[in-house]
Design an enzyme around this catalytic site. Structure first.
Site, PDB file in Angstrom:
ATOM      1  N   LYS A 343       0.856  -1.188   0.000  1.00 31.60           N
ATOM      2  CA  LYS A 343       0.000   0.000   0.000  1.00 31.60           C
ATOM      3  C   LYS A 343       0.891   1.236   0.000  1.00 31.60           C
ATOM      4  O   LYS A 343       1.975   1.250   0.579  1.00 31.60           O
ATOM      5  CB  LYS A 343      -0.904   0.021   1.237  1.00 31.60           C
ATOM      6  CG  LYS A 343      -1.835  -1.180   1.331  1.00 31.60           C
ATOM      7  CD  LYS A 343      -2.929  -1.108   0.271  1.00 31.60           C
ATOM      8  CE  LYS A 343      -3.853  -2.302   0.362  1.00 31.60           C
ATOM      9  NZ  LYS A 343      -3.242  -3.547  -0.120  1.00 31.60           N
ATOM     10  N   ASP A 344       0.380   2.292  -0.605  1.00 31.14           N
ATOM     11  CA  ASP A 344       1.156   3.503  -0.789  1.00 31.14           C
ATOM     12  C   ASP A 344       1.193   4.332   0.486  1.00 31.14           C
ATOM     13  O   ASP A 344       0.480   4.069   1.455  1.00 31.14           O
ATOM     14  CB  ASP A 344       0.555   4.306  -1.939  1.00 31.14           C
ATOM     15  CG  ASP A 344       1.536   5.319  -2.488  1.00 31.14           C
ATOM     16  OD1 ASP A 344       2.746   5.056  -2.452  1.00 31.14           O
ATOM     17  OD2 ASP A 344       1.083   6.373  -2.939  1.00 31.14           O
ATOM     18  N   LYS A 345       2.006   5.373   0.459  1.00 33.89           N
ATOM     19  CA  LYS A 345       2.244   6.164   1.662  1.00 33.89           C
ATOM     20  C   LYS A 345       1.162   7.194   1.938  1.00 33.89           C
ATOM     21  O   LYS A 345       0.536   7.173   3.003  1.00 33.89           O
ATOM     22  CB  LYS A 345       3.604   6.860   1.566  1.00 33.89           C
ATOM     23  CG  LYS A 345       3.887   7.752   2.772  1.00 33.89           C
ATOM     24  CD  LYS A 345       5.238   8.440   2.652  1.00 33.89           C
ATOM     25  CE  LYS A 345       5.463   9.364   3.839  1.00 33.89           C
ATOM     26  NZ  LYS A 345       6.751  10.054   3.753  1.00 33.89           N
TER      27      LYS A 345
END
Length: 711
Positions: A343-345
């Site tokens: 998952k992205d930041k």
């Protein structure tokens, strides 16, 4: 939310609290105030300015013809906003480092490779890898992120959508503007698990287990004792054992100390000794250096599953940073964690994680120590999680201060629901700097290793972190890898890894030097090139034949790609059509686009009929990808609000804390579009939002149109 101190006030507060190393305090004390808030950005082109670190639903391309899974990394774009620092608590003492290093690829673009699933061996590779030479997994503090001015300047040298083949839309509605990720909490991602259910953090309780140690194990040892034990565990000194004096000499007290050491420091054994009339608990290594990566098997109840599964809620942290942080506080190797996708930041994300032989009690204790994280929904299972097992992701996205009328919004969202969007690889797939990742990938496939080295290490236009600029300047001046490496305080970035390889293997063995970079990071480059080709070919396909299937198109029947025949074309829709990523195990359409593939690869000095590389890691088998994706579970509403800082919906943690949902006025200064939709794996939510707004999503385009708010 779990607390969002921001800006230089927070940095100075941390300094005064003595939570930073001396050199960091000195640097931060002179930090300038942050630039004007993003909400002050004028004009209609604020959308995406600095916020396009969009969550991509796990870059997992399934090679359906072969029935195998080719893992592709989820590329992260560096954020202009300074990362929140993690709260340090005595209940979870740090290891002497204050935070996590931002491993970068290239120029500090973070492209984390997934850790190996516990119990699985490394994939065979003909490229020598020195991942085992990396440090213990307790990462160093990275340099602070660029300020907004530098970020905007850098983006002027970056890519536009046109550069990577993103040129078409499928809808006919009139576009409008809106602000994406004005707050990272405006973008929430919930993983859709193997069973098709959306993962939610709904329970923080710990399963009752008589085998669990008491809560006293977390407090019985002093900070100094924990530090000594940690250094022993990580082989950071020459001590072969650590003795802890038992002040209250009772069997119960000794038992708690034994439990504390074995629970908090996997791999250490303990025994009780009498020394000069005093009782000591002596900790020592039982299994050498392998003990750190292999938690104690005999101490785990046989009746309990070997893996503790839990739901991880995190804010403004990508998956690998989160894993590194958890492993740091648990004092274990990151590779005992497994998950189904990254998952992205810059988002609030909720996903399932599994960890080998760490108790739920010990994991739940981290809730007291870490800010912007929550762990819950614990259960013990027999098996780990595997990359690619997830069904997709569910997104809740808020576009603030929209300019579209209710009718425009209705048309845009109905089109997204009924037609969908072009399944392009989004901008974050190709990096944010003047040297796109696909160019490095192309050089690898061409076997042009000197060019690979040059592309990664050469000076480049635009702003970068100061130490990278100095490193590149030193490399350009001396071509001395050791001298350039000395300019890097953060050695785990790709530049540092490559320089370390060149120092070891020499300038005449770039292949081996490049092999020091973790495998997933190396493969990211060639996957980026595949994505670049696919985007361009899909744009040509739509330009040539429109949004309807035609004879010669490819569709999937089971796991096999077949051609649409003339008399069968009416049995398919555009949603059935797939296009190949180039490789040695795919077929190409039987119409003009087949020749377009060949021409594009020939222009890049590649042979479409021979995509095998002499180094097996870089041989591309290819895969198939649908041209059009239609999101599922699409819903939306337009809400009015006055305060741009207020959240417009509740997160899982808000619900756990019993916060009431926001109440909207019938009229307000601003209007926001709140969207919910689900996407399958290997799909970019950025591209769905691009279709709704009808705007170029590249940061370069947005900063060139209007960057006055950054000054």
């Amino acid at each position: 939310m779990l607390g969002r101190p921001r800006g230089w006030f927070f940095r100075v507060a941390l300094t005064s609290a003595f939570l930073l190393r001396p050199e960091q305090r000195a640097r931060l004390l002179v930090a300038r105030p942050a630039p004007r808030a993003r909400s002050q950005a004028p004009g209609s082109f604020r959308c995406f300015l600095g916020y396009l670190k969009m969550e991509m639903t796990e870059m997992t391309s399934v090679s359906l013809k072969r029935g195998s899974v080719a893992i592709e990394d989820n590329d992260s774009v560096a954020s202009a906003e300074e990362a929140k620092r993690q709260k340090v608590s005595e209940c979870c003492p740090a290891t002497g480092q204050d935070g996590l290093e931002n491993s970068s690829l290239p120029s500090s673009e973070k492209v984390p490779g997934p850790p190996e699933t516990a119990g699985q061996g490394k994939k065979n590779s003909e490229v020598p890898s020195e991942e085992e030479e990396e440090e213990d997994g307790l990462s160093e503090e990275g340099e602070e992120e660029e300020e907004a001015e530098s970020f905007a300047d850098m983006m002027k040298h970056g890519l536009s959508e046109l550069d990577v083949g993103i040129t078409k839309f499928v809808s006919s509605h009139q576009g409008f503007s809106g602000i994406l990720k004005e707050r990272y909490s405006d973008f929430v991602v919930h993983e859709i698990g193997r069973d098709g259910r959306i993962s939610h953090l709904s329970d923080l309780s710990v399963p009752v287990d008589e085998e669990d140690p008491s809560e006293d194990v977390f407090t019985v040892l002093t900070a100094e004792e924990k530090q000594r034990l940690e250094e022993l565990q990580l082989f950071k000194n020459k001590e072969t054992s650590v003795a802890i004096e038992v002040i209250e000499d009772t069997k119960e007290k000794r038992t708690i100390i034994h439990q504390a050491i074995k629970s908090l420091f996997p791999g250490l054994e303990t025994k009780t000794e009498d020394r000069e009339g005093k009782k000591y608990i002596v900790a020592y290594h039982a299994a050498g250096k392998k003990a750190l990566a292999n938690p104690r098997k005999h101490s785990w109840p046989k009746s309990r599953g070997s893996y503790c599964h839990f739901v991880l809620y995190k804010e403004n942290k990508d998956t690998m940073d989160a894993i590194n942080l958890l492993s740091k506080y648990l004092r274990v190797k990151p590779n005992i964690f497994s998950y189904m996708g990254t998952k992205d930041k810059r988002a609030v994300t909720v996903q399932e994680i599994a960890v080998l032989k760490i108790t739920a009690q010990r994991l739940a204790h981290l809730n007291k120590c870490l800010m912007n994280f929550k762990l819950g929904n614990f259960s013990y299972q027999k098996n780990p999680l595997k990359l690619g097992e997830l069904q997709g992701n569910h997104f809740t996205v808020v576009l603030r201060n929209i300019t579209g009328t209710d009718n425009q919004v209705e048309q845009a969202m109905n089109s997204l629901k009924e037609i969908g969007f072009i399944n392009y690889y989004g901008m974050q797939r190709f990096g944010t700097t003047a040297v796109p990742t696909y160019q490095v990938g192309r050089a690898i496939l061409q076997n042009s290793w000197a060019e690979v080295m040059d592309l990664i290490l050469k000076p480049r236009s635009g702003a970068e972190k100061g130490y990278l600029v100095k490193c590149r300047e030193e490399w350009a001046k001396t071509k001395d890898p050791a001298a350039a490496l000395r300019k890097l305080p953060v050695k785990r970035c790709v530049e540092g890894q490559l320089l370390r390889g060149l120092s070891k293997y020499g300038m005449k063995n770039i292949v081996s030097a490049f092999g020091i970079i973790p495998r997933n990071n190396r493969l990211m480059y060639i996957h980026s090139y595949q994505s670049y080709v696919w985007n361009n070919m899909v744009s040509k396909r739509i330009d040539e034949y429109g949004l309807k299937p035609v004879p010669g198109d490819l569709v999937l029947k089971g796991a096999t790609a077949t051609f649409i025949e003339e008399d069968d074309v009416n049995n398919y829709s555009i949603h059935d059509v797939v296009m190949p990523l180039p490789g040695f195990d795919v077929i190409y359409p039987k119409h003009k686009i087949s020749e377009a593939y060949r021409e594009m690869l020939t222009a890049d000095n590649l042979d479409i009929d021979n995509m095998r590389h002499k180094i097996r890691d870089y041989s591309l088998s290819g895969a198939y990808r649908k041209i059009i994706i239609r999101p599922q579970n699409v819903s939306w509403e337009v809400v009015a609000y006055d305060d741009p800082k207020i959240p417009l919906f509740n997160t899982d943690v808000d619900n756990l804390e019993g916060k009431p949902p926001p109440v909207f006025a019938s009229e307000g200064k601003y209007r926001a579009l709140k969207m919910d939709f689900s996407l399958p794996p290997s799909t970019y939510a950025t591209m769905a939002i691009r279709e709704v707004l009808k705007m170029d999503t590249s940061i370069k385009n947005q900063t060139q149109l209007n960057t006055t708010w950054l000054r």
